[in-house]
Design a protein around this motif. Sequence first.
Motif, PDB file in Angstrom:
ATOM      1  N   UNK A  12       0.856  -0.788  -0.124  1.00 42.02           N
ATOM      2  CA  UNK A  12      -0.222  -0.208  -0.166  1.00 42.02           C
ATOM      3  C   UNK A  12       0.417   1.194  -0.411  1.00 42.02           C
ATOM      4  N   UNK A  13       0.538   2.038  -1.201  1.00 45.03           N
ATOM      5  CA  UNK A  13       1.297   3.494  -0.885  1.00 45.03           C
ATOM      6  C   UNK A  13       1.264   3.714   0.703  1.00 45.03           C
ATOM      7  N   UNK A  46       8.794   6.213  -0.537  1.00 44.36           N
ATOM      8  CA  UNK A  46      10.390   6.157  -0.423  1.00 44.36           C
ATOM      9  C   UNK A  46      10.850   7.770  -1.546  1.00 44.36           C
ATOM     10  N   UNK A  47       9.961   7.616  -2.806  1.00 43.65           N
ATOM     11  CA  UNK A  47      10.161   8.908  -3.637  1.00 43.65           C
ATOM     12  C   UNK A  47      10.248  10.340  -2.772  1.00 43.65           C
ATOM     13  N   UNK A  48       8.960  10.568  -2.251  1.00 43.27           N
ATOM     14  CA  UNK A  48       8.571  10.994  -1.810  1.00 43.27           C
ATOM     15  C   UNK A  48      10.033  12.080  -0.577  1.00 43.27           C
ATOM     16  N   UNK A  49      10.285  11.387   0.215  1.00 45.13           N
ATOM     17  CA  UNK A  49      12.037  10.784   0.958  1.00 45.13           C
ATOM     18  C   UNK A  49      12.494  11.760   0.964  1.00 45.13           C
ATOM     19  N   UNK A  54      14.919  13.876   2.973  1.00 44.88           N
ATOM     20  CA  UNK A  54      14.475  12.421   4.422  1.00 44.88           C
ATOM     21  C   UNK A  54      15.410  11.286   4.867  1.00 44.88           C
ATOM     22  N   UNK A  55      15.555  11.226   3.165  1.00 45.87           N
ATOM     23  CA  UNK A  55      16.767   9.970   3.454  1.00 45.87           C
ATOM     24  C   UNK A  55      17.933  11.068   3.985  1.00 45.87           C
ATOM     25  N   UNK A  82      18.170   5.729  -4.750  1.00 50.34           N
ATOM     26  CA  UNK A  82      18.022   4.792  -4.560  1.00 50.34           C
ATOM     27  C   UNK A  82      16.599   4.610  -3.669  1.00 50.34           C
ATOM     28  N   UNK A  83      15.277   4.234  -4.313  1.00 49.42           N
ATOM     29  CA  UNK A  83      14.154   4.072  -3.956  1.00 49.42           C
ATOM     30  C   UNK A  83      13.848   3.161  -3.540  1.00 49.42           C
TER      31      UNK A  83
END
Length: 127
Positions: A12-13, A46-49, A54-55, A82-83
């Motif tokens: 789930x997203x 992960x894309x938004x991070x 955030x990463x 890096x996703x």
Amino acid sequence: MWTDAWIGLPYAVRGRGPAAFDCLGLFIALHLARRGVVIPDPACTMTEALRRGAVDELRPRFRRVEVAEEGDALLFMMAGRPLHLGYALDNTDMLHTLDDAGYCSRIERWSGASWRGKLEGIYRFAR
């Protein structure tokens, strides 16, 4: 085996469980359940991070290692970035989930040809 309860959970997203997870949510939940470690949740994909930095904020809390052991973060390149994140079970297998149609959480060999070439690095949480 303890992993049985974590296999077959749907993707789930922004999934943070307990019924469905994205790769980041699964990693965070596994760290808490298995190690009692609370990893700050950036509350995004992960894309938004990556986009929000955030990463980079979390990176100092981890140190790069060469040999994986249970609980290590396996960071994979997807589309050149890096996703994807997997939870290392040992130095060959991981528990993870993907944003693919019909994909559920599963154990896969991260050291095999299909994942090894995408591995950006192995990271261990530094308390």
